[in-house]
Design a protein around this motif. Structure first.
Motif, mmCIF file in Angstrom:
data_model
loop_
_atom_site.group_PDB
_atom_site.id
_atom_site.type_symbol
_atom_site.label_atom_id
_atom_site.label_comp_id
_atom_site.label_asym_id
_atom_site.label_seq_id
_atom_site.Cartn_x
_atom_site.Cartn_y
_atom_site.Cartn_z
ATOM 1 N N LYS A 69 0.844 -1.197 0.000
ATOM 2 C CA LYS A 69 0.000 0.000 0.000
ATOM 3 C C LYS A 69 0.881 1.250 0.000
ATOM 4 N N PHE A 70 1.941 1.230 0.785
ATOM 5 C CA PHE A 70 2.887 2.339 0.797
ATOM 6 C C PHE A 70 3.516 2.520 -0.576
ATOM 7 N N ARG A 71 3.874 1.403 -1.214
ATOM 8 C CA ARG A 71 4.516 1.464 -2.538
ATOM 9 C C ARG A 71 3.614 2.172 -3.551
ATOM 10 N N ASP A 72 2.331 2.060 -3.396
ATOM 11 C CA ASP A 72 1.390 2.664 -4.338
ATOM 12 C C ASP A 72 0.919 4.054 -3.907
ATOM 13 N N SER A 73 1.520 4.606 -2.853
ATOM 14 C CA SER A 73 1.077 5.905 -2.334
ATOM 15 C C SER A 73 2.037 7.026 -2.719
ATOM 16 N N ASP A 74 1.595 8.257 -2.494
ATOM 17 C CA ASP A 74 2.449 9.422 -2.731
ATOM 18 C C ASP A 74 3.660 9.423 -1.801
ATOM 19 N N ALA A 75 3.525 8.814 -0.637
ATOM 20 C CA ALA A 75 4.625 8.790 0.322
ATOM 21 C C ALA A 75 5.838 8.046 -0.234
ATOM 22 N N PHE A 76 5.600 7.056 -1.073
ATOM 23 C CA PHE A 76 6.709 6.335 -1.694
ATOM 24 C C PHE A 76 7.528 7.273 -2.580
ATOM 25 N N THR A 77 6.852 8.103 -3.332
ATOM 26 C CA THR A 77 7.525 9.079 -4.194
ATOM 27 C C THR A 77 8.323 10.065 -3.359
ATOM 28 N N VAL A 78 7.750 10.490 -2.235
ATOM 29 C CA VAL A 78 8.459 11.392 -1.308
ATOM 30 C C VAL A 78 9.734 10.729 -0.813
ATOM 31 N N ALA A 79 9.623 9.473 -0.374
ATOM 32 C CA ALA A 79 10.787 8.747 0.149
ATOM 33 C C ALA A 79 11.878 8.610 -0.903
ATOM 34 N N LYS A 80 11.469 8.282 -2.102
ATOM 35 C CA LYS A 80 12.440 8.064 -3.174
ATOM 36 C C LYS A 80 13.138 9.363 -3.563
ATOM 37 N N SER A 81 12.389 10.452 -3.668
ATOM 38 C CA SER A 81 12.964 11.720 -4.106
ATOM 39 C C SER A 81 13.808 12.383 -3.020
ATOM 40 N N ARG A 82 13.478 12.129 -1.769
ATOM 41 C CA ARG A 82 14.211 12.755 -0.652
ATOM 42 C C ARG A 82 15.102 11.765 0.080
ATOM 43 N N PHE A 83 15.382 10.643 -0.536
ATOM 44 C CA PHE A 83 16.063 9.551 0.150
ATOM 45 C C PHE A 83 17.353 9.984 0.847
ATOM 46 N N HIS A 84 18.230 10.653 0.147
ATOM 47 C CA HIS A 84 19.532 11.006 0.719
ATOM 48 C C HIS A 84 19.387 11.954 1.916
ATOM 49 N N ALA A 85 18.508 12.940 1.791
ATOM 50 C CA ALA A 85 18.292 13.880 2.895
ATOM 51 C C ALA A 85 17.662 13.174 4.095
ATOM 52 N N LEU A 86 16.679 12.301 3.828
ATOM 53 C CA LEU A 86 16.037 11.562 4.921
ATOM 54 C C LEU A 86 17.026 10.642 5.615
ATOM 55 N N LEU A 87 17.886 9.994 4.834
ATOM 56 C CA LEU A 87 18.878 9.091 5.409
ATOM 57 C C LEU A 87 19.842 9.850 6.306
ATOM 58 N N ASP A 88 20.322 10.993 5.835
ATOM 59 C CA ASP A 88 21.246 11.803 6.643
ATOM 60 C C ASP A 88 20.578 12.302 7.914
ATOM 61 N N ASP A 89 19.303 12.657 7.812
ATOM 62 C CA ASP A 89 18.592 13.190 8.968
ATOM 63 C C ASP A 89 18.296 12.098 10.002
ATOM 64 N N CYS A 90 17.762 10.967 9.547
ATOM 65 C CA CYS A 90 17.319 9.913 10.473
ATOM 66 C C CYS A 90 18.457 9.045 10.994
ATOM 67 N N TYR A 91 19.540 8.962 10.241
ATOM 68 C CA TYR A 91 20.683 8.149 10.668
ATOM 69 C C TYR A 91 21.922 9.011 10.904
ATOM 70 N N HIS A 107 19.374 1.271 -2.154
ATOM 71 C CA HIS A 107 18.716 2.295 -2.968
ATOM 72 C C HIS A 107 19.248 2.294 -4.394
ATOM 73 N N ALA A 108 20.574 2.219 -4.539
ATOM 74 C CA ALA A 108 21.187 2.216 -5.874
ATOM 75 C C ALA A 108 20.772 0.981 -6.663
ATOM 76 N N ASP A 109 20.736 -0.163 -5.988
ATOM 77 C CA ASP A 109 20.308 -1.402 -6.659
ATOM 78 C C ASP A 109 18.876 -1.282 -7.164
ATOM 79 N N HIS A 110 18.015 -0.675 -6.338
ATOM 80 C CA HIS A 110 16.607 -0.490 -6.719
ATOM 81 C C HIS A 110 16.510 0.471 -7.924
ATOM 82 N N GLU A 111 17.316 1.522 -7.903
ATOM 83 C CA GLU A 111 17.298 2.498 -9.000
ATOM 84 C C GLU A 111 17.737 1.865 -10.324
ATOM 85 N N ASN A 112 18.601 0.847 -10.211
ATOM 86 C CA ASN A 112 19.141 0.213 -11.423
ATOM 87 C C ASN A 112 18.299 -0.947 -11.941
ATOM 88 N N GLU A 113 17.243 -1.280 -11.202
ATOM 89 C CA GLU A 113 16.397 -2.414 -11.630
ATOM 90 C C GLU A 113 15.680 -2.094 -12.940
#
Length: 201
Positions: free
Chosen positions: A138-160, A195-201
């Motif tokens: 359900k998450f994969r089909d939501s707008d939140a997935f697009t948010v996660a993908k587009s902001r991945f690097h910033a979210l990763l730096d912030d949360c980790y 993330h990179a592996d997913h982008e290259n699929e």
């Protein structure tokens, strides 16, 4: 605990934690790396409700849902390793998360939507790890997935990342920060590869 300690010592002693500079996602990553057997002792809520009469995780509050999600995001099986009895990625539990269009039910900080970014990243990491339970789909089909993908690097730096804090005694701070930075650096490299592996699929 600190209030009690200060009361008993007339303000001369206080209680603190070395985890002040870490988000919950990062804390779980550190526990996994340094103390992997600790999850069988972990709890989230007070488990005082009827739902928790026979189990350690009530699975009816947003905190149990949040920790379930964060465990999966960090590659920990909540049922096998942490003692959950319920798969909280099944339909019916979405009301306890902040990423499905409304704030989580309950009285914790989840109910104010304050951990939306962490949950977006955590669901995305669960997806990258190959989880395909109903709420991850359900998450994969939501707008939140697009948010996660587009902001991945910033979210990763912030949360980790390691936030600035002034509670750790200075004589220990550099050594503790070194441990945190080493663990989180390794974790972030793992996630960047996923993330990179997913982008290259």
């Amino acid at each position: 605990l600190s209030t009690l300690t200060q009361s008993l010592s007339e303000g001369e002693v206080y209680t603190t934690t070395f985890l002040q500079g870490l988000d919950e996602l990062a804390i779980i990553a550190v526990l996994k790396n340094r103390y992997p057997k600790s999850f069988k002792y972990l709890m989230s809520c007070w488990a005082e409700t009827e739902a928790a009469r026979y189990k350690r995780w009530c699975a009816s509050c947003s905190k149990c849902a949040r920790i379930y999600l964060y465990l999966v995001a960090n590659g920990i099986d909540p049922i096998k390793e942490a003692g959950y009895k319920d798969n909280m990625f099944q339909f019916g539990f979405e009301r306890l998360y902040n990423v499905f269009g409304q704030k989580a039910e309950g009285v914790g900080f989840d109910s104010f939507g304050l951990n939306y970014d962490q949950q977006v990243l955590a669901f995305y990491l669960a997806y990258l790890r190959g989880n395909r339970d109903p709420l991850v789909k359900k998450f994969r089909d939501s707008d939140a997935f697009t948010v996660a993908k587009s902001r991945f690097h910033a979210l990763l730096d912030d949360c980790y990342g390691l936030d600035e804090e002034n509670l750790t005694p200075p004589q220990w701070k550099s050594k503790i920060d070194h441990i945190f930075k080493a663990v989180l650096g390794s974790v972030k490299r793992e996630f960047l590869k996923l993330h990179a592996d997913h982008e290259n699929e």
